[in-house]
Design a protein around this motif. Structure first.
Motif, PDB file in Angstrom:
ATOM      1  N   ASN A   1       0.828  -1.213   0.000  1.00 45.00           N
ATOM      2  CA  ASN A   1       0.000   0.000   0.000  1.00 45.00           C
ATOM      3  C   ASN A   1       0.860   1.260   0.000  1.00 45.00           C
ATOM      4  OD1 ASN A   1      -2.447  -1.338  -0.135  1.00 45.00           O
ATOM      5  ND2 ASN A   1      -2.651  -1.483   2.080  1.00 45.00           N
ATOM      6  N   GLY A   2       1.934   1.253   0.781  1.00 45.26           N
ATOM      7  CA  GLY A   2       2.845   2.396   0.809  1.00 45.26           C
ATOM      8  C   GLY A   2       3.529   2.603  -0.532  1.00 45.26           C
ATOM      9  N   LYS A   3       3.876   1.522  -1.193  1.00 44.99           N
ATOM     10  CA  LYS A   3       4.519   1.606  -2.509  1.00 44.99           C
ATOM     11  C   LYS A   3       3.542   2.176  -3.543  1.00 44.99           C
ATOM     12  CE  LYS A   3       7.764  -2.079  -1.471  1.00 44.99           C
ATOM     13  NZ  LYS A   3       8.169  -3.471  -1.664  1.00 44.99           N
ATOM     14  N   LYS A   4       2.299   1.686  -3.510  1.00 41.65           N
ATOM     15  CA  LYS A   4       1.284   2.215  -4.434  1.00 41.65           C
ATOM     16  C   LYS A   4       1.057   3.704  -4.181  1.00 41.65           C
ATOM     17  CE  LYS A   4      -1.370  -2.003  -5.304  1.00 41.65           C
ATOM     18  NZ  LYS A   4      -2.646  -2.696  -5.113  1.00 41.65           N
ATOM     19  N   GLU A   5       0.981   4.090  -2.925  1.00 42.02           N
ATOM     20  CA  GLU A   5       0.765   5.494  -2.582  1.00 42.02           C
ATOM     21  C   GLU A   5       1.919   6.358  -3.092  1.00 42.02           C
ATOM     22  OE1 GLU A   5       0.409   8.298   1.353  1.00 42.02           O
ATOM     23  OE2 GLU A   5      -0.323   6.238   1.505  1.00 42.02           O
ATOM     24  N   LEU A   6       3.151   5.903  -2.908  1.00 38.94           N
ATOM     25  CA  LEU A   6       4.312   6.642  -3.405  1.00 38.94           C
ATOM     26  C   LEU A   6       4.208   6.851  -4.909  1.00 38.94           C
ATOM     27  CD1 LEU A   6       7.293   7.734  -3.002  1.00 38.94           C
ATOM     28  CD2 LEU A   6       8.000   5.428  -3.611  1.00 38.94           C
ATOM     29  N   LEU A   7       3.875   5.801  -5.636  1.00 39.90           N
ATOM     30  CA  LEU A   7       3.766   5.897  -7.091  1.00 39.90           C
ATOM     31  C   LEU A   7       2.654   6.853  -7.503  1.00 39.90           C
ATOM     32  CD1 LEU A   7       4.102   2.094  -7.970  1.00 39.90           C
ATOM     33  CD2 LEU A   7       5.837   3.865  -8.358  1.00 39.90           C
ATOM     34  N   LEU A   8       1.454   6.594  -7.012  1.00 38.23           N
ATOM     35  CA  LEU A   8       0.287   7.341  -7.472  1.00 38.23           C
ATOM     36  C   LEU A   8       0.319   8.800  -7.048  1.00 38.23           C
ATOM     37  CD1 LEU A   8      -2.401   4.562  -6.952  1.00 38.23           C
ATOM     38  CD2 LEU A   8      -1.193   5.191  -9.069  1.00 38.23           C
ATOM     39  N   THR A   9       0.833   9.085  -5.862  1.00 37.76           N
ATOM     40  CA  THR A   9       0.947  10.469  -5.387  1.00 37.76           C
ATOM     41  C   THR A   9       1.880  11.280  -6.275  1.00 37.76           C
ATOM     42  OG1 THR A   9       0.566   9.758  -3.116  1.00 37.76           O
ATOM     43  CG2 THR A   9       1.628  11.883  -3.395  1.00 37.76           C
ATOM     44  N   ASN A  10       2.850  10.601  -6.889  1.00 36.19           N
ATOM     45  CA  ASN A  10       3.854  11.295  -7.690  1.00 36.19           C
ATOM     46  C   ASN A  10       3.646  11.143  -9.193  1.00 36.19           C
ATOM     47  OD1 ASN A  10       5.928  12.467  -5.719  1.00 36.19           O
ATOM     48  ND2 ASN A  10       5.524  10.425  -4.903  1.00 36.19           N
ATOM     49  N   GLY A  11       2.482  10.657  -9.601  1.00 34.48           N
ATOM     50  CA  GLY A  11       2.163  10.567 -11.027  1.00 34.48           C
ATOM     51  C   GLY A  11       2.931   9.484 -11.770  1.00 34.48           C
ATOM     52  N   ILE A  12       3.347   8.450 -11.051  1.00 38.67           N
ATOM     53  CA  ILE A  12       4.153   7.387 -11.646  1.00 38.67           C
ATOM     54  C   ILE A  12       3.313   6.121 -11.816  1.00 38.67           C
ATOM     55  CG2 ILE A  12       6.199   5.927 -11.371  1.00 38.67           C
ATOM     56  CD1 ILE A  12       7.314   8.168  -9.508  1.00 38.67           C
ATOM     57  N   ALA A  13       3.365   5.565 -13.007  1.00 40.53           N
ATOM     58  CA  ALA A  13       2.757   4.263 -13.286  1.00 40.53           C
ATOM     59  C   ALA A  13       3.888   3.240 -13.423  1.00 40.53           C
ATOM     60  CB  ALA A  13       1.952   4.318 -14.583  1.00 40.53           C
ATOM     61  N   VAL A  14       3.628   2.002 -13.020  1.00 39.55           N
ATOM     62  CA  VAL A  14       4.627   0.936 -13.125  1.00 39.55           C
ATOM     63  C   VAL A  14       3.969  -0.295 -13.739  1.00 39.55           C
ATOM     64  CG1 VAL A  14       6.114  -0.629 -11.810  1.00 39.55           C
ATOM     65  CG2 VAL A  14       5.992   1.757 -11.166  1.00 39.55           C
ATOM     66  N   TRP A  15       4.687  -0.911 -14.669  1.00 49.47           N
ATOM     67  CA  TRP A  15       4.242  -2.152 -15.273  1.00 49.47           C
ATOM     68  C   TRP A  15       5.469  -2.861 -15.816  1.00 49.47           C
ATOM     69  CZ3 TRP A  15      -0.016  -2.626 -19.640  1.00 49.47           C
ATOM     70  CH2 TRP A  15      -0.707  -3.838 -19.487  1.00 49.47           C
ATOM     71  N   ASP A  16       5.269  -3.985 -16.449  1.00 52.75           N
ATOM     72  CA  ASP A  16       6.348  -4.723 -17.087  1.00 52.75           C
ATOM     73  C   ASP A  16       6.008  -4.922 -18.557  1.00 52.75           C
ATOM     74  OD1 ASP A  16       8.148  -5.212 -14.889  1.00 52.75           O
ATOM     75  OD2 ASP A  16       6.659  -6.597 -14.090  1.00 52.75           O
ATOM     76  N   VAL A  17       7.039  -5.039 -19.382  1.00 54.49           N
ATOM     77  CA  VAL A  17       6.860  -5.228 -20.814  1.00 54.49           C
ATOM     78  C   VAL A  17       6.203  -6.579 -21.108  1.00 54.49           C
ATOM     79  CG1 VAL A  17       8.064  -5.455 -23.030  1.00 54.49           C
ATOM     80  CG2 VAL A  17       8.817  -3.717 -21.385  1.00 54.49           C
ATOM     81  N   ILE A  18       6.535  -7.587 -20.301  1.00 52.60           N
ATOM     82  CA  ILE A  18       6.132  -8.963 -20.608  1.00 52.60           C
ATOM     83  C   ILE A  18       4.917  -9.419 -19.797  1.00 52.60           C
ATOM     84  CG2 ILE A  18       6.882 -11.379 -20.551  1.00 52.60           C
ATOM     85  CD1 ILE A  18       9.755 -10.358 -20.873  1.00 52.60           C
ATOM     86  N   GLU A  19       3.956 -10.004 -20.496  1.00 51.06           N
ATOM     87  CA  GLU A  19       2.805 -10.635 -19.838  1.00 51.06           C
ATOM     88  C   GLU A  19       3.138 -12.076 -19.458  1.00 51.06           C
ATOM     89  OE1 GLU A  19      -1.592 -12.353 -20.975  1.00 51.06           O
ATOM     90  OE2 GLU A  19      -0.853 -10.643 -22.108  1.00 51.06           O
ATOM     91  N   SER A  20       3.788 -12.799 -20.374  1.00 52.13           N
ATOM     92  CA  SER A  20       4.208 -14.170 -20.070  1.00 52.13           C
ATOM     93  C   SER A  20       5.442 -14.505 -20.901  1.00 52.13           C
ATOM     94  CB  SER A  20       3.090 -15.175 -20.346  1.00 52.13           C
ATOM     95  OG  SER A  20       2.813 -15.245 -21.723  1.00 52.13           O
TER      96      SER A  20
END
Length: 168
Positions: free
Chosen positions: A62-81
């Protein structure tokens, strides 16, 4: 080397205010166990972002999500599988990419960053032909990137991410 066929099992983190997208390759074994990004305790991703955003180091998801979203940062990965041996990016084969183009269409993301050479290469091979949006390559926060100490990562990432973080 023993390969496993693995599918990404957790969602990207973003919201309507996300302006920056940081892409990794595929979750490490530790991240897959923790069901969240950059879960290996030696990965410097969260330390770098906490330093750049002048935030306390997040201690849970939850703290990690808050850090990202509060600062306008999205995180994902290039690969699905893919097929992968352990957590080794160099072993990745049989890639099925995530639908990053769809994410870009439904957000205000202005800049894409690749966390390391392999994320950049995979994006350019599988995603760039669809989106036409080139990412900026950043040095990997992985512990395997011993050439970059934490201070150097913070400095290098800061030069690239800094201007986008101050756009709030």
């Amino acid at each position: 080397m023993e390969y496993n066929n693995v599918t990404h099992t957790f969602s990207p983190v973003y919201n309507a205010h996300s302006r920056i997208l940081i892409l990794g390759t595929f979750p490490s074994v530790k991240s897959r166990e923790n069901q969240f990004y950059y879960g290996h305790p030696q990965n410097r991703f969260w330390k770098v972002l906490a330093a750049l955003t002048k935030s306390p180091l997040p201690e849970d998801i939850n703290g990690k999500k808050e850090l990202l979203l509060t600062n306008g940062i999205a995180v994902w990965d290039v690969i699905e599988s893919c097929q992968i041996a352990g957590s080794s990016d160099s072993s990745i084969r049989d890639v099925v990419p995530n639908d990053i183009g769809k994410l870009l269409k439904h957000t205000e993301i202005r800049q894409i960053f690749a966390n390391g050479q392999k994320a950049y290469d995979l994006y350019m091979r599988y995603i760039y032909p669809e989106t036409g949006r080139k990412p900026e390559k950043l040095p990997s926060t992985s512990p395997a990137n011993a050439a970059f100490r934490l201070e150097r990562l913070i400095d290098t990432w800061g030069k690239s991410l800094g201007p986008h973080l101050s756009e709030r």
